[in-house]
Design an enzyme around this catalytic site. Structure first.
Site, PDB file in Angstrom:
ATOM      1  CE1 TYR A 101      -3.404   2.890   1.008  1.00 22.93           C
ATOM      2  CE2 TYR A 101      -1.560   3.616   2.369  1.00 22.93           C
ATOM      3  CZ  TYR A 101      -2.784   3.870   1.767  1.00 22.93           C
ATOM      4  OH  TYR A 101      -3.370   5.103   1.923  1.00 22.93           O
ATOM      5  CD  GLU A 189      -6.301   4.836  -0.684  1.00 19.64           C
ATOM      6  OE1 GLU A 189      -5.775   5.156   0.393  1.00 19.64           O
ATOM      7  OE2 GLU A 189      -7.359   4.194  -0.760  1.00 19.64           O
TER       8      GLU A 189
END
Length: 382
Positions: A101, A189
């Site tokens: 991530y 993101e």
């Protein structure tokens, strides 16, 4: 403004972030043709702005044309958490060995942008933050200088990313920050950023939200705005009414005046065991028509099982709000969702007298109002 996955991926790809080959399709035949051109296996992904698409059946991995046709037919037209799916992204599957991530947002507590890295990609990052906050490495950035390469490398190494791909991940993180900064981002993101069996990194998902007040500086992104809201009638309706609105995954509808008041109400719903269905701020000075429009929005969300109305009168007058609630509800032969109202502040006593208690439940405190709304939602679920 929230970009769809396919839009965010195009922005990322244009900046040099690796993404899988993909094609947008709005019908089954085009989806199958795209899959054939890309080459199997492929993922067929609903293009709606909700979390948990995979668990809800909105993402399917297929290995041949028959499976592609079946998956596209199942996803196109489905209702995914209250949003109609009218487009899918057909994307080459990634042969991955690890999921990471990376993200960038504003840390308002620190007053600085923050870049984040975790080796626990592919799952809800909010859950990771709650269950194991140390699994997310945070690197604060001085916006005057931007993100230095050493900061990206430090965040990646401290997160425990494997050394043979660490530089590539750091490069992606720095590019993501540059995009966030240059494009007036609110959030950006990649979850997951996949590490392939060939030790390459690929953005298998993409999220980018833009500060709407800065769209005048982003003409290319502004052109995407109308399309970005596609598929979510409630988002479009919120724009039409001029509301600050965010759709959530719960079943307790929330209406308030002022962002802080609405956030407090959301927190209390969660505290008392409920799940908020939305953030809806009707703003200050709300007249009866505006309150009617707010109820129309919340009633239109099929996920909502009960509604709590939290108004603190300053500019907004309690009697005006009460008239709006009455006018909205008197137009129904049967009230579609139970409504709980809490009024305080300017003219709240007059408002309490005006409210038709045959149509709503009135509570004097916010805590009592929220608990009643949560109980109402639980009764519907049983």
């Amino acid at each position: 403004m929230k970009l769809h996955e396919y839009q965010a991926k195009q922005v990322f790809a244009d900046a040099g972030i690796p993404t899988p080959p993909s094609t947008l399709a709005d019908n089954v035949d085009d989806a199958v043709a795209a899959a054939e051109e890309i080459g199997y296996p492929v993922a067929i992904k609903a293009q709606v702005q909700v979390g948990g698409r995979g668990k809800a059946g909105g993402i399917k991995l297929v290995d041949d044309a028959d499976e592609a046709r079946e998956a596209a037919d199942a996803i196109l037209g489905m209702d995914l958490k209250g949003i109609h799916v009218d487009r899918v992204l057909v994307e080459g599957a990634v042969d991955f060995v690890n999921e990471l991530y990376v993200g960038v947002t504003m840390d308002r507590g620190e007053g600085k942008p923050v870049a984040m890295v975790s080796t626990r990609g592919g799952v809800n990052i909010e859950e990771v933050a709650e269950e194991d906050p140390d699994a997310i490495v945070r690197e604060h950035i001085d916006p005057s200088f931007g993100m230095h390469p050493y900061q990206a490398r430090r965040a990646v190494y401290e997160a425990g990313v494997e050394r043979d791909v660490a530089n590539d991940v750091a490069s992606v993180l720095q590019t993501l920050y540059t995009l966030w900064d240059d494009r007036d981002g609110a959030d950006a993101e990649i979850n997951p950023l996949m590490v392939t069996s060939d030790r390459e990194v690929v953005a298998a998902d993409a999220v980018m939200n833009i500060d709407e007040d800065a769209l005048f500086r982003q003409p290319e992104l502004a052109e995407m705005e109308e399309d970005a809201a596609g598929g979510d009638d409630l988002e479009a309706k919120a724009d039409e009414y001029g509301f600050d609105y965010v759709r959530l995954d719960g079943n307790v509808g929330i209406i308030g005046n002022g962002a802080g008041l609405v956030m407090t109400t959301l927190d209390l719903v969660d505290h008392y065991g409920g799940k908020p269905a939305n953030f809806l701020d009707i703003g200050g000075g709300a007249k009866a028509e505006r309150v009617t429009n707010a109820l129309d929005m919340v009633f239109s969300d099929e996920n909502v099982d009960s509604v709590v109305f939290n108004i603190f009168g300053g500019i907004t007058r309690g009697d005006e709000v009460a008239r709006g609630i009455n006018e909205a509800l008197e137009g129904f032969d049967e009230i579609p969702k139970p409504v709980v109202v809490r009024l305080a502040g300017t003219n709240w006593e007059e408002g309490m007298e005006i409210l038709n208690e045959d149509l709503v439940t009135v509570e004097k405190t916010l805590e009592d109002a929220v608990q009643r709304a949560v109980a109402n939602a639980e009764e519907v679920d049983q």
